[in-house]
Design a protein around this motif. Structure first.
Motif, PDB file in Angstrom:
ATOM      1  N   GLN A   1       7.415  51.977  47.762  1.00  0.00           N
ATOM      2  CA  GLN A   1       8.028  50.890  47.003  1.00  0.00           C
ATOM      3  C   GLN A   1       7.252  49.578  47.096  1.00  0.00           C
ATOM      4  O   GLN A   1       7.590  48.611  46.404  1.00  0.00           O
ATOM      5  CB  GLN A   1       9.452  50.671  47.490  1.00  0.00           C
TER       6      GLN A   1
ATOM      7  N   SER B   1      10.061  52.411  41.990  1.00  0.00           N
ATOM      8  CA  SER B   1      11.451  51.973  42.103  1.00  0.00           C
ATOM      9  C   SER B   1      12.176  52.802  43.148  1.00  0.00           C
ATOM     10  O   SER B   1      11.662  53.824  43.629  1.00  0.00           O
ATOM     11  CB  SER B   1      12.155  52.118  40.751  1.00  0.00           C
TER      12      SER B   1
ATOM     13  N   THR C   1      14.754  54.642  42.628  1.00  0.00           N
ATOM     14  CA  THR C   1      15.051  55.940  42.032  1.00  0.00           C
ATOM     15  C   THR C   1      13.846  56.870  42.111  1.00  0.00           C
ATOM     16  O   THR C   1      13.966  58.038  42.485  1.00  0.00           O
ATOM     17  CB  THR C   1      15.474  55.774  40.566  1.00  0.00           C
TER      18      THR C   1
END
Length: 242
Positions: free
Chosen positions: A95, A107, A109
């Motif tokens: 990230q 991200s 997700t």
């Protein structure tokens, strides 16, 4: 029920885990950490001696001295520490914005999707452990699982900047750790009398729980806070002096 043994066991476990998990924050030589360490050692020795002489101990310490049980606990701690170290390092790295000099700028997700193979293969490894162990034995299954996990970590260390390598490492590490843990549980259950299987299975879960703070301890020792890295990138040899 041996209430005294239960109190001693819970006290030294909580004290040891708290000292390891909070040592970097409080200071390893702080009074709180040293007090917790002394408490853990003292209660641990007292618990062991109490269990050795008690007529109805909470945990028969003779079982813990059995080679199969002792080896299984050590292996569970090591494999768990490697797995939790990966889980502690990989999400922040993935990230981190690429503009910082390293990281993928993914991200939350996408980071979760990259780690999804680990969760899937950890579950799947438990399903294939039984046929593998029945053919080659529990010890071979544990060794194979450890080698697969090590291969996953090796792939990650060599090609950490590649999304494909991260997926492969997640797949291999999850499968290897899941296979090893499933085989370890089978190995310790078969090594003790039927009346003691629940006890050794519960004891074998403790190293798995202790693996996370152990991994954090190793990571904090390897990556000291406030250390500046050249060109904004992690050094290849963290322990070396430049």
């Amino acid at each position: 029920m041996d209430i005294g043994s239960a109190l001693l066991l819970s006290t030294w476990l909580v004290a040891a885990l708290l000292a390891v998990s909070r040592g970097a924050e409080w200071g390893w030589l702080s009074s709180r950490v040293l007090t917790l360490a002394l408490l853990a050692v003292g209660c641990g020795v007292w618990w062991w001696r109490h269990g050795s002489v008690s007529r109805s101990p909470l945990i028969d310490t003779a079982l813990l001295r059995m080679p199969a049980v002792a080896a299984a606990n050590v292996v569970a701690l090591l494999i768990g520490a490697a797995m939790y170290a990966l889980l502690a390092v990989l999400p922040p790295y993935v990230q981190t914005a690429a503009a910082s000099g390293y990281g993928l700028g993914a991200s939350v997700t996408r980071c979760g999707l990259l780690l999804l193979p680990m969760a899937v293969t950890t579950f799947g490894a438990g399903l294939v452990m039984a046929p593998l162990a029945s053919r080659f034995g529990d010890r071979a299954a544990v060794a194979f699982g450890g080698l697969v996990s090590a291969l996953g970590l090796l792939v990650l260390s060599l090609w950490i900047g590649s999304v494909e390598a991260i997926v492969v490492a997640s797949f291999l590490t999850g499968f290897g750790s899941g296979l090893a843990y499933a085989a370890l549980a089978s190995m310790v259950v078969q090594a003790v009398p039927a009346a003691q299987t629940a006890v050794v299975a519960a004891v074998n879960a403790n190293p798995e729980c202790s693996a996370e703070p152990s991994a954090r301890l190793w990571l904090r020792a390897s990556f000291p806070r406030g250390r500046r890295l050249r060109r904004g990138r992690p050094s290849r040899h963290i322990g070396s002096r430049s």
